[in-house]
Design a protein around this motif. Sequence first.
Motif, mmCIF file in Angstrom:
data_model
loop_
_atom_site.group_PDB
_atom_site.id
_atom_site.type_symbol
_atom_site.label_atom_id
_atom_site.label_comp_id
_atom_site.label_asym_id
_atom_site.label_seq_id
_atom_site.Cartn_x
_atom_site.Cartn_y
_atom_site.Cartn_z
ATOM 1 N N SER A 353 0.834 -1.190 0.000
ATOM 2 C CA SER A 353 0.000 0.000 0.000
ATOM 3 C C SER A 353 0.875 1.248 0.000
ATOM 4 C CB SER A 353 -0.915 0.002 1.237
ATOM 5 O OG SER A 353 -1.710 -1.167 1.267
ATOM 6 N N GLY A 354 0.244 2.383 -0.186
ATOM 7 C CA GLY A 354 1.033 3.597 -0.122
ATOM 8 C C GLY A 354 0.278 4.828 -0.559
ATOM 9 N N LYS A 360 4.447 3.168 -5.856
ATOM 10 C CA LYS A 360 4.075 1.783 -5.564
ATOM 11 C C LYS A 360 4.337 0.852 -6.748
ATOM 12 C CE LYS A 360 -0.222 2.767 -4.544
ATOM 13 N NZ LYS A 360 -0.210 4.228 -4.544
ATOM 14 N N PHE A 507 -3.350 4.175 0.290
ATOM 15 C CA PHE A 507 -3.603 4.696 1.621
ATOM 16 C C PHE A 507 -4.855 5.575 1.583
ATOM 17 C CE2 PHE A 507 0.360 4.694 4.561
ATOM 18 C CZ PHE A 507 0.449 3.320 4.418
ATOM 19 N N GLY A 514 -3.345 3.737 7.712
ATOM 20 C CA GLY A 514 -2.768 2.833 6.732
ATOM 21 C C GLY A 514 -3.644 2.646 5.511
ATOM 22 N N THR A 515 -3.754 1.395 5.062
ATOM 23 C CA THR A 515 -4.476 1.060 3.836
ATOM 24 C C THR A 515 -5.911 1.559 3.881
ATOM 25 O OG1 THR A 515 -3.096 -0.908 3.616
ATOM 26 C CG2 THR A 515 -5.099 -0.818 2.293
ATOM 27 N N GLU A 522 -5.447 -5.211 6.388
ATOM 28 C CA GLU A 522 -4.088 -5.309 6.917
ATOM 29 C C GLU A 522 -3.994 -6.388 7.986
ATOM 30 O OE1 GLU A 522 -2.158 -1.778 8.125
ATOM 31 O OE2 GLU A 522 -2.211 -0.838 6.150
ATOM 32 N N ALA A 530 4.617 -0.691 2.735
ATOM 33 C CA ALA A 530 4.017 0.628 2.527
ATOM 34 C C ALA A 530 5.021 1.564 1.863
ATOM 35 C CB ALA A 530 3.556 1.219 3.855
ATOM 36 N N LEU A 532 5.966 5.233 1.319
ATOM 37 C CA LEU A 532 5.715 6.483 2.028
ATOM 38 C C LEU A 532 6.504 7.617 1.392
ATOM 39 C CD1 LEU A 532 6.076 5.085 5.684
ATOM 40 C CD2 LEU A 532 4.002 5.240 4.304
ATOM 41 N N ARG A 549 5.488 -2.454 7.137
ATOM 42 C CA ARG A 549 4.447 -2.043 8.090
ATOM 43 C C ARG A 549 3.973 -3.204 8.949
ATOM 44 N NH1 ARG A 549 0.731 2.094 8.909
ATOM 45 N NH2 ARG A 549 -1.392 1.443 9.393
#
Length: 712
Positions: A353-354, A360, A507, A514-515, A522, A530, A532, A549
Amino acid sequence: MGNDSNSGRPITHQHDLAKLPRALAPLIERPQWAGNADGISYVLTEADPFGAIDLDHCRDPSTHSIDIWAQNFMQCAVTTYQEVTPSGSGVRIWGLADGDSLHRKFTLVIDGKEIAAELFRHTHKALTITGYKLDMIRALTNIDKVFGWALVWGERRKAAAAEQAVLAVGKGNGGGDGCGYSVEQIEQIVRAGAPAGVNRSDLFHTIVGHYTGCGWDAERIFEHLAQFPDGLGGRYLAEGRLSGEIVRSAGKFGAAVLPLFDGKGWSAGWEAKALQQSDLAPEPQPEQEPEGLEQDDAELDPDLVDDDDLDEEVPASRPNLPPLHAHGDPDPRPIKAWLIKHLIPAVGHGLLSGQWGAGKTFVVFDLAAALGTGQLFLGHTVKRQCGVLLIAAEGADEVRLRLDAVVREKCGNMARAPFRWYEAAPTLLHNKDAVPSLIAMAQQAEASLQDEFGLPLGLIMIDTIAACAGYGRSGEENDNAVGQALMNVLKAVAQAIGCFVLGVDHFGKDLLAGTRGAYSKESSGDVVLACLGNKELSGSVTNTRLAVRKHRGGRQGQEYPFTLRVVEAPEPDEDGEAITTMVVDWLPAGAPGAAQPPPDPWAAARRQDQRTAVLRLKRVLMAILAEQGVDLPIALDGPVVRMIDQKLVRKAFYVCTPADGTPEQQGRFRRQKFLAALDWAEQEQLIGAGEVNEVSYLWFVRPNGKQEEETD
C-alpha cells in the motif's frame, strides 16, 4: 485453606504443581506429602475471600480458540488470574470477592452449542487449580463487578431464550404464513442476528424462504442480508459463502430459476437452477437441550471433587477435517519457507500500500526484476527464483513501458524476462467465479513460465485491489467483513497455487490508519509493505521510502529509502519526442541522496528512562491498534477515529516492561511507568484519551493537529 473434611488434607488431582503461579500462594499451599501430584483442588467455603467463574464448553482443545461469549467474560475480568480447566474445553476465572453468597449456573445454547456459566462466591465448591494460565496476569483482584455483570448477562440470555421458545419457528417449506414471524420480527432478526437459543441455520433457511415466497430473487436477498454484517447472514458473509447459502436455501423452496449476480462477474453471469432435494447434502442438526436451567443455591458437599471433568465432554471426531499435526512427529516440510528471506514467505498473501505518487507500481516492477533474476532485494536473499504474474486492473497501458525499463536497467537488458501479465481482472467480491478464474489465470501463466524458463510462478500481484474489488454498495469498502472476504480471495489463490499473492492498494486520507478502507485487510495479511513520502502542495513527493508495516512473525518498522530515476525508452514516439518512465534506485540509510526522516516526537523526552517508556507505549499502541482497535466517534457527531481500550494497552505494556522484586513491587513499578508515559504522550498531543460508553479509550493524534490529505 480448603481441605478434606475427614483427613484435613487438600484434595489433589494429577496436574503439575510447578505450573501454578506464585500469585496463588495465598489461595493454596503445597504440602510436602503431595509429591508429584498434577494439580490441587481447593474447596471454596462461605468464609473464603475468593470467588471463581466457570465457563464450560467455550474452548477448542485442539486449536485453543475461545468462543466470543467467553472472551467477553475474560475481558471483564482482564486484571485477574485466568486459566484453562482440567478438561481443556473450559475457562476458569479466579479472583477476590466481598459480595453476598452466590452460586448460580446458566445453561444456554449459543451458536447452536450448549454452554454453561457458573458463578461461585462465598459458597461450598471444590475446584481444581490447574496452573494452565491464559495470560501474564499472576495476581488476584476483586471480581464482584464481574459477578454483577454475569448475573445480568445470564438473566437476559434466559429471558430471550424463553421468549423465543413461545414463537413458532416455522411451518414447513410451503404453506401457511411461511415462517411464523411478523415482518417486524423478521427485519429485526436480519439486522441483529438469531435470538439466543434459536438454531441460526434453521432460522436463516426459514427467512430466505419467506423472502422467496415474497417473490424476491437470490440477488435481492443477498443485497439485503449483506447490508448487516452483524446480522443473520454476517457469519456466511465473513466466510465468503453467503450467496451459496442463499441459493441452497432458496432451492429447497422450489424456485424455478434464481438469477444471481448476472453481469457482475468477470464472465457473462450464471443462473442457479432449482436444486433437487437429492442434490443437497443434509445439514447435521444439533440436539436441542432444555435451556435456561439454573442450579439452586444449595450447600455442596466439600468432599466432592471438581465436576468440571464430568460436565464437559470430549469433542467427538468429525469427518472431512484437515490433517492434525503433533509436535515431535516427523515432518519433511521445511520449518519456514521463504520467497525472499526474512521478508516475504513462499506461500501467503499481503499488501503493498502507499500514498499517491510514492512509487508503488515502480517498486512492484523492481521486486519482479529481483525475483526473476535472483538478485538481492533490499539486501535480502531471494530464496525462490521464480516467474511473476501481474494482473493489471488499472494502468495497463503503462505495463510494457515500465517492464522494458526495469529489464534494461536492472536485468542486463535480457531479451525475454520471466514475467507475465493480464490487462483485465475478475471482480473479487460478489462473484462465485473469482477464485476459480484467478487460479485458472495463474495456472496458465505458470505453464507458460515453466515451458520457457523452467521457473515456477512464485508471485502474483494485483494492481490495484480497489479497482477490481467490485464493491456492491456505498460504504462497503469500510466494512470489515467485506475486507476480510476480499483478503480471503487472495489467500485461497495463494494456497491453491503455492505462491505469494500481493495486492497493491492505496492509503486513505488518515495516513496513520494505513491502507484505505476496512482495517481487516491489513489484519489478514502476512506481510504489509508501505510506500511512504512527504507530499507537497504542488504534488511532488520527497523522502520516498518503503516500510515494512507488518510482518507476521518477523521484524517490522524498517524503512528503505529510494529515489525514482527518469529513464528514456530506446525509441521515440511518433512525433520524435522521448518516451520516459522511471525506475527505483535504492539508497543506503543516511546516504547524501536520501532525505532524512523528520525527528520522531515520541523520542523527544529528555530522560532516558522516560524516553524508553514512551517509545514502548508507542510500539504497543501500533502493534494492537490494527487488530484489536475499534472505529468510534471522538464525541457526539465528532470524527470517527481508530481507538483502543486502555485496559488492553495497559496489559500489553505491562507484559513488555521488565521489573524486579516481589509481585507487588513489580506491579507498582509497571503501573508508574505506564501512567508516566501516558501522561507525557497526552501532554505532547501525541495521543488522545476519552471515555465512550463508560470505556476508556486511547487513539493517535497528529502533532499540532495536522491531517495530511490523501487522494487517489
